[in-house]
Write a protein that holds these residues in place. Structure first.
Motif, PDB file in Angstrom:
ATOM      1  N   GLU A  92       0.830  -1.204   0.000  1.00  0.00           N
ATOM      2  CA  GLU A  92       0.000   0.000   0.000  1.00  0.00           C
ATOM      3  C   GLU A  92       0.868   1.259   0.000  1.00  0.00           C
ATOM      4  OE1 GLU A  92      -3.149   2.056   2.885  1.00  0.00           O
ATOM      5  OE2 GLU A  92      -3.201  -0.119   2.847  1.00  0.00           O
ATOM      6  N   GLN A  93       1.942   1.187   0.798  1.00  0.00           N
ATOM      7  CA  GLN A  93       2.853   2.333   0.851  1.00  0.00           C
ATOM      8  C   GLN A  93       3.494   2.581  -0.514  1.00  0.00           C
ATOM      9  OE1 GLN A  93       5.776   2.074   3.969  1.00  0.00           O
ATOM     10  NE2 GLN A  93       4.240   1.520   5.461  1.00  0.00           N
ATOM     11  N   GLN A  96       1.026   4.110  -2.854  1.00  0.00           N
ATOM     12  CA  GLN A  96       0.852   5.523  -2.504  1.00  0.00           C
ATOM     13  C   GLN A  96       2.023   6.342  -3.065  1.00  0.00           C
ATOM     14  OE1 GLN A  96      -1.795   6.773  -0.470  1.00  0.00           O
ATOM     15  NE2 GLN A  96      -0.995   8.720  -1.164  1.00  0.00           N
ATOM     16  N   LEU A 151       4.410  13.152   0.549  1.00  0.00           N
ATOM     17  CA  LEU A 151       3.923  12.049   1.378  1.00  0.00           C
ATOM     18  C   LEU A 151       3.614  12.533   2.790  1.00  0.00           C
ATOM     19  CD1 LEU A 151       6.145   9.013   0.321  1.00  0.00           C
ATOM     20  CD2 LEU A 151       3.697   9.237   0.022  1.00  0.00           C
ATOM     21  N   PHE A 155      -0.010  12.486   4.629  1.00  0.00           N
ATOM     22  CA  PHE A 155      -0.179  11.858   5.932  1.00  0.00           C
ATOM     23  C   PHE A 155      -0.809  12.840   6.916  1.00  0.00           C
ATOM     24  CE2 PHE A 155       1.633  10.805  10.136  1.00  0.00           C
ATOM     25  CZ  PHE A 155       1.049   9.568  10.293  1.00  0.00           C
TER      26      PHE A 155
ATOM     27  N   MET B   1       2.025   3.361   6.997  1.00  0.00           N
ATOM     28  CA  MET B   1       1.134   4.507   7.176  1.00  0.00           C
ATOM     29  C   MET B   1      -0.247   4.060   7.661  1.00  0.00           C
ATOM     30  SD  MET B   1       0.000   7.446   4.478  1.00  0.00           S
ATOM     31  CE  MET B   1       1.605   8.071   4.130  1.00  0.00           C
ATOM     32  N   LYS B   2      -0.689   2.921   7.049  1.00  0.00           N
ATOM     33  CA  LYS B   2      -2.001   2.386   7.414  1.00  0.00           C
ATOM     34  C   LYS B   2      -2.043   2.082   8.918  1.00  0.00           C
ATOM     35  CE  LYS B   2      -4.811  -1.573   6.093  1.00  0.00           C
ATOM     36  NZ  LYS B   2      -4.708  -2.851   5.397  1.00  0.00           N
ATOM     37  N   LEU B   5      -2.190   5.254  11.033  1.00  0.00           N
ATOM     38  CA  LEU B   5      -3.535   5.835  10.989  1.00  0.00           C
ATOM     39  C   LEU B   5      -4.486   5.045  11.881  1.00  0.00           C
ATOM     40  CD1 LEU B   5      -3.918   6.753   7.215  1.00  0.00           C
ATOM     41  CD2 LEU B   5      -3.614   8.306   9.123  1.00  0.00           C
TER      42      LEU B   5
END
Lengths: 225, 148
Positions: A92-93, A96, A151, A155, B1-2, B5
């Motif tokens: 996912e990172q 992104q 990024l 965030f 990041m997930k 969060l």
């Protein structure tokens, strides 16, 4: 070009092509393989070729080298792979990050992709783009800085959004929520009449003046002993 | 990041949903951790319907203790809250000293914003009632008057 003509030029051509391939791939077996592939391609299309073929052969070699570098991926020991959860998070990172990279100006985007995705060295990128290594490094550094900043901004925006949403929900809850619920031995009641009756009963338990009952209780205590 | 969060969301959820009576030693009783929900009567009222009593939040539990340990546990937790807020306890323990069959504690807790807060405990034999209230109510005497 006849077969004889091709054979005459092949040996001389081969050495020149190896030196071109080595510029891209270093003195490796891969450079030899690329030249071999070039020679095969040239051999198969020899009927369409006319002398001299040095220029065309150089271009073919260069293109094959670039293709090879693009396809080349570093190998990873399977036992050192992170678990599934980590992998999906990393994935996912990376997605992104790729989205952010796509927003960069074309030169920065190309150099960043060539370096970090295709695994090309700055020297190789400089050769492919016909630029200097210093210039590639500068562009790469600028591109990385922009990606990092974007990024961080993303965030921060996500955190802010979540924070604001939660606060809004909380405020809405505080302002408008009327709660009315009673659990009578595990059974849930939400009708106002039942809940308020239970509430009054509990209030009554606390506030009732039990002087008379207490006297009776004390007498009971005395006589029961 | 997930992951980061998710941690932020979890933290905010905890902050936002924290119960009004949280921070009290008796909180586990309200949460059903001492007496199972099937054995008690729990009431939770919040909002306009309490304005009549000058309250904004009311929560109570009522149950019949099965043994002395249960009574002692709840009693000890209430005692801890009283010790934690000694300046605010104005009630008297008027239990029968001989049998200890009855006891009542009425504790006014430190204000939260503009709201007064009260913690009440009553035991009559095995019957135990614990109430937590918030509102503009000044004293439990006023509440007594309002209930009449």
């Amino acid at each position: 070009m006849t077969t004889e003509e091709f054979q005459q030029q092949a040996e001389e051509l081969r050495l020149k092509l190896i030196s071109i391939a080595q510029k891209y791939l270093g003195t490796t077996d891969e450079a030899e393989d690329i030249v071999q592939d070039t020679m095969i391609k040239l051999w198969l299309m020899r009927d369409q070729l006319t002398s001299p073929i040095t220029g065309f052969a150089s271009i073919v070699t260069r293109n094959l080298c670039i293709d090879y570098l693009r396809k080349k991926h570093p190998t990873v020991d399977i036992t050192k792979l992170p678990d599934e959860e980590d992998l999906s998070d990393d994935g996912e990172q990376i997605e992104q990050m790729l989205r952010v990279i796509d927003t960069l100006p074309s030169t920065q985007r190309t150099i960043l992709r060539m370096h970090h995705i295709q695994g090309m060295k700055t020297k190789e990128i400089a050769i492919v783009l016909g630029s200097s290594e210093v210039s590639v490094r500068k562009t790469l550094s600028r591109a990385r800085l922009i990606v990092r900043k974007r990024l961080i901004a993303l965030f921060a925006a996500a955190c802010l959004l979540i924070g604001v949403s939660m606060m809004t929900i909380h405020l809405m809850k505080v302002d408008s929520s009327d709660e009315c619920v009673a659990y009578v031995y595990g059974k849930k009641y939400t009708d106002q009449q039942t809940v308020l009756a239970e509430m009054k009963r509990s209030m009554g338990e606390i506030t009732e003046d039990n002087t008379q009952n207490e006297v009776e209780q004390q007498l009971n205590d005395l006589f029961s002993n | 990041m997930k992951r980061v969060l998710l941690i932020i969301v979890a933290w905010l959820s905890i902050v936002v949903t924290a119960g009004a009576q949280s921070g009290l030693n008796i909180e586990p009783l309200f949460a059903g951790k001492i007496i199972p929900q099937q054995r008690m009567v729990e009431t939770r009222v919040k909002g306009k319907m309490l304005s009549k009593y000058q309250l904004t939040f009311f929560r109570s539990v009522r149950f019949k203790a099965n043994n002395k340990q249960e009574i002692n546990r709840v009693h000890d937790l209430i005692e801890l809250d009283i010790k934690k807020n000694p300046g605010f306890a104005y009630g008297e323990n008027y239990s029968s000293k001989k049998s200890h069959s009855k006891e009542t504690f009425m504790l006014q807790l430190p204000k939260e914003g503009n709201h007064n807060r009260f913690l009440c405990y009553k035991r009559n034999g095995e019957e135990v009632t614990v109430i937590y209230m918030e509102g503009t109510l000044n004293s439990l005497d006023t509440l007594r008057e309002l209930i009449k």
